[in-house]
Design a protein around this motif. Structure first.
Motif, short mmCIF file in Angstrom:
data_model
loop_
_atom_site.label_atom_id
_atom_site.label_comp_id
_atom_site.label_asym_id
_atom_site.label_seq_id
_atom_site.Cartn_x
_atom_site.Cartn_y
_atom_site.Cartn_z
N TYR A 129 0.81 -1.22 0.00
CA TYR A 129 0.00 0.00 0.00
C TYR A 129 0.84 1.27 0.00
O TYR A 129 0.34 2.35 0.23
N ASP A 130 2.14 1.13 -0.28
CA ASP A 130 3.07 2.24 -0.20
C ASP A 130 2.62 3.45 -1.02
O ASP A 130 2.69 4.57 -0.55
N GLU A 131 2.17 3.25 -2.23
CA GLU A 131 1.81 4.35 -3.13
C GLU A 131 0.31 4.39 -3.44
O GLU A 131 -0.13 5.20 -4.23
N ALA A 132 -0.48 3.50 -2.85
CA ALA A 132 -1.90 3.38 -3.19
C ALA A 132 -2.71 4.54 -2.62
O ALA A 132 -2.52 4.93 -1.48
N THR A 133 -3.60 5.07 -3.45
CA THR A 133 -4.53 6.11 -3.00
C THR A 133 -5.94 5.77 -3.49
O THR A 133 -6.11 5.01 -4.44
N VAL A 134 -6.92 6.36 -2.82
CA VAL A 134 -8.32 6.20 -3.18
C VAL A 134 -8.94 7.59 -3.25
O VAL A 134 -8.74 8.40 -2.34
N SER A 135 -9.65 7.87 -4.34
CA SER A 135 -10.41 9.12 -4.45
C SER A 135 -11.83 8.84 -4.04
O SER A 135 -12.42 7.84 -4.45
N MET A 136 -12.39 9.73 -3.23
CA MET A 136 -13.76 9.51 -2.76
C MET A 136 -14.47 10.84 -2.59
O MET A 136 -13.85 11.89 -2.54
N THR A 137 -15.79 10.76 -2.52
CA THR A 137 -16.62 11.93 -2.27
C THR A 137 -17.36 11.70 -0.96
O THR A 137 -18.04 10.69 -0.80
N LEU A 138 -17.19 12.63 -0.02
CA LEU A 138 -17.88 12.52 1.27
C LEU A 138 -19.35 12.87 1.11
O LEU A 138 -19.77 13.41 0.09
#
Length: 104
Positions: free
Chosen positions: A12-21
């Protein structure tokens, strides 16, 4: 998803998740870990920017499911009991990681 320490460090070193609250705020989060609790996978996310109403280092915990391709489904943890079990498992994961860093 395994939770051995090498996987925890590297996967998970470089993993990102885009989300909308719920309030419409767009948010990019770093993936801290994906881990199972009672047969369900969960994800721990750390926002890349301050989110109003939350501490700067507060981790978001969600139910996690892999879909087709690279798509994922995140859903809210519904009950207080479920949340406590997930938070406890995440704390244990962090404790193991901290112990292994000291052990190296």
């Amino acid at each position: 998803m395994g939770t051995n320490n090498e996987e925890f460090n590297d996967e998970y070193d470089e993993a990102t998740v885009s989300m909308t609250l719920e309030d419409g705020t767009e948010l990019e989060c770093d993936v801290i870990a994906i881990f199972p609790v009672n047969g369900q996978d969960y994800i721990a996310l750390l926002p890349n920017k301050h989110v109003e109403g939350y501490e700067d280092d507060e981790v978001f915990l969600y139910r996690y499911k892999e879909l087709e391709g690279e798509d994922i489904d995140l859903s809210q943890i519904e009950s207080e009991d479920e949340y406590e079990a997930v938070a406890d498992a995440f704390d244990e994961l962090l404790d193991e990681e901290e112990f292994n860093e000291l052990d190296q």
